[in-house]
Design an enzyme around this catalytic site. Structure first.
Site, PDB file in Angstrom:
ATOM      1  N   ASN A   1      60.295  -3.265 -44.696  1.00 20.17           N
ATOM      2  CA  ASN A   1      60.673  -1.927 -45.165  1.00 20.17           C
ATOM      3  C   ASN A   1      61.236  -1.953 -46.583  1.00 20.17           C
ATOM      4  O   ASN A   1      61.639  -0.924 -47.102  1.00 20.17           O
ATOM      5  CB  ASN A   1      61.679  -1.274 -44.204  1.00 20.17           C
ATOM      6  CG  ASN A   1      63.083  -1.811 -44.383  1.00 20.17           C
ATOM      7  OD1 ASN A   1      63.283  -2.993 -44.672  1.00 20.17           O
ATOM      8  ND2 ASN A   1      64.078  -0.947 -44.208  1.00 20.17           N
TER       9      ASN A   1
ATOM     10  N   LYS B   1      54.601  -0.268 -42.873  1.00 21.07           N
ATOM     11  CA  LYS B   1      55.536  -1.379 -42.694  1.00 21.07           C
ATOM     12  C   LYS B   1      54.860  -2.675 -42.245  1.00 21.07           C
ATOM     13  O   LYS B   1      55.353  -3.760 -42.538  1.00 21.07           O
ATOM     14  CB  LYS B   1      56.633  -0.994 -41.693  1.00 21.07           C
ATOM     15  CG  LYS B   1      57.620   0.020 -42.236  1.00 21.07           C
ATOM     16  CD  LYS B   1      58.763   0.240 -41.254  1.00 21.07           C
ATOM     17  CE  LYS B   1      59.788   1.204 -41.798  1.00 21.07           C
ATOM     18  NZ  LYS B   1      60.966   1.317 -40.912  1.00 21.07           N
TER      19      LYS B   1
ATOM     20  N   ALA C   1      57.939   1.592 -27.961  1.00 16.06           N
ATOM     21  CA  ALA C   1      57.525   0.228 -28.307  1.00 16.06           C
ATOM     22  C   ALA C   1      56.753   0.218 -29.625  1.00 16.06           C
ATOM     23  O   ALA C   1      55.923  -0.646 -29.871  1.00 16.06           O
ATOM     24  CB  ALA C   1      56.667  -0.359 -27.182  1.00 16.06           C
TER      25      ALA C   1
ATOM     26  N   ILE D   1      67.707   6.638 -33.014  1.00 19.80           N
ATOM     27  CA  ILE D   1      67.384   6.254 -34.402  1.00 19.80           C
ATOM     28  C   ILE D   1      66.986   7.468 -35.250  1.00 19.80           C
ATOM     29  O   ILE D   1      66.941   7.387 -36.471  1.00 19.80           O
ATOM     30  CB  ILE D   1      66.294   5.152 -34.462  1.00 19.80           C
ATOM     31  CG1 ILE D   1      65.008   5.616 -33.796  1.00 19.80           C
ATOM     32  CG2 ILE D   1      66.795   3.869 -33.823  1.00 19.80           C
ATOM     33  CD1 ILE D   1      63.954   6.069 -34.751  1.00 19.80           C
TER      34      ILE D   1
END
Length: 269
Positions: free
Chosen positions: A87, A66, A125, A209
């Site tokens: 993405n 990415k 992070a 997520i």
């Protein structure tokens, strides 16, 4: 079959990617003659060559590419540059345009959540933490970062604001929303959670997520505590839908297809 457009998802590894299932079902529902295939390679230069020369109309980009893909693109939208993550690549007559639809996916997953002036604990992070933090900052939330490597969390503070915290010193009642952006709890690590069970309160909103498993240990613990829980599957479906919108320059009624897509993906997890 020659008229069927080939699209791809690139990354390494891609063994567990559900992008082909999501995209190919949406193509079918929308009457688009296309197929999304896996193109697995850890060498970004090889992948860029194939995107340009196959050519793929739409490319979904996943880890670890990415960030590294950005320098090979012809144009990148502003928010993807700010997040430093692409993405989605759309091939427009040989020119490669980069986007980030993770932000849209996060926004959709949190569509019923009030963010403004809320304390949002972001765990991790890494790559996904950046679009999460970007959205939370844009929506007026107050990010708190917890990460094993403090320096990485401090880099997010520098870019987006907020502050770094230690979980051991943080009081549950000072947190409104918890978002896990780490792989802790992902298949096959079903028994792990990034948040101690006794930290969770019924006043919390907890978003993970991860979408495999559908209900991580974090979400199980949060549900047990009476908290509102949100699966990563909502984000996954929305970001993939947005990818197709960018590729075809169309507007898709996500609500019309959401339940069917979610059911299909749940059966594949």
């Amino acid at each position: 079959m020659n008229s069927v457009i080939k699209n791809s998802v690139i990354g390494y590894p891609l063994e567990h990617s559900l992008s082909p299932i999501l995209h190919n079902e949406l193509y079918c529902l929308l009457g688009i003659e296309a197929e999304l295939i896996k193109d697995e390679d850890d060498d970004i230069k090889n992948l860029v060559s194939r995107i340009r020369n196959k050519p793929y109309g739409l490319t979904a980009v996943t880890m670890p590419h990415k960030q590294s893909i950005i320098e090979y693109l012809d144009e990148v939208e502003d928010n993807a540059l700010e997040i430093n993550s692409v993405n989605t690549i759309v091939n427009k007559k040989g020119k490669l345009f980069g986007y980030n639809t993770d932000v849209y996916g996060i926004e959709y997953a949190l569509r019923d959540v009030e963010i403004k002036n809320k304390s949002v604990l972001i765990i991790g992070a890494g790559g996904v933490a950046r679009p999460v933090t970007y959205f939370i900052s844009q929506a007026g939330g107050k990010p708190l970062f917890s990460n094993r490597t403090r320096e990485k969390a401090e880099a997010l503070v520098k870019d987006f604001g907020g502050r770094v915290v230690e979980m051991e010193e943080l009081k549950s009642e000072n947190v409104d929303i918890i978002i896990n952006t780490t792989p802790i709890g992902m298949s096959p690590d079903f028994d792990s959670s990034p948040v101690p069970r006794d930290f969770l309160l019924d006043r919390h909103i907890v978003f993970d997520i991860i979408y495999n498993p559908l209900e991580t240990k974090l979400l199980q613990d949060a549900k047990f505590a009476g908290a509102k829980v949100i699966s990563g599957l909502d984000m996954f479906i929305a970001q993939g839908t947005r990818q197709i919108e960018l590729w075809r320059d169309i507007k898709i009624d996500i609500g019309k297809h959401f339940d069917k897509l979610k059911e299909l993906l749940i059966n594949k997890i």
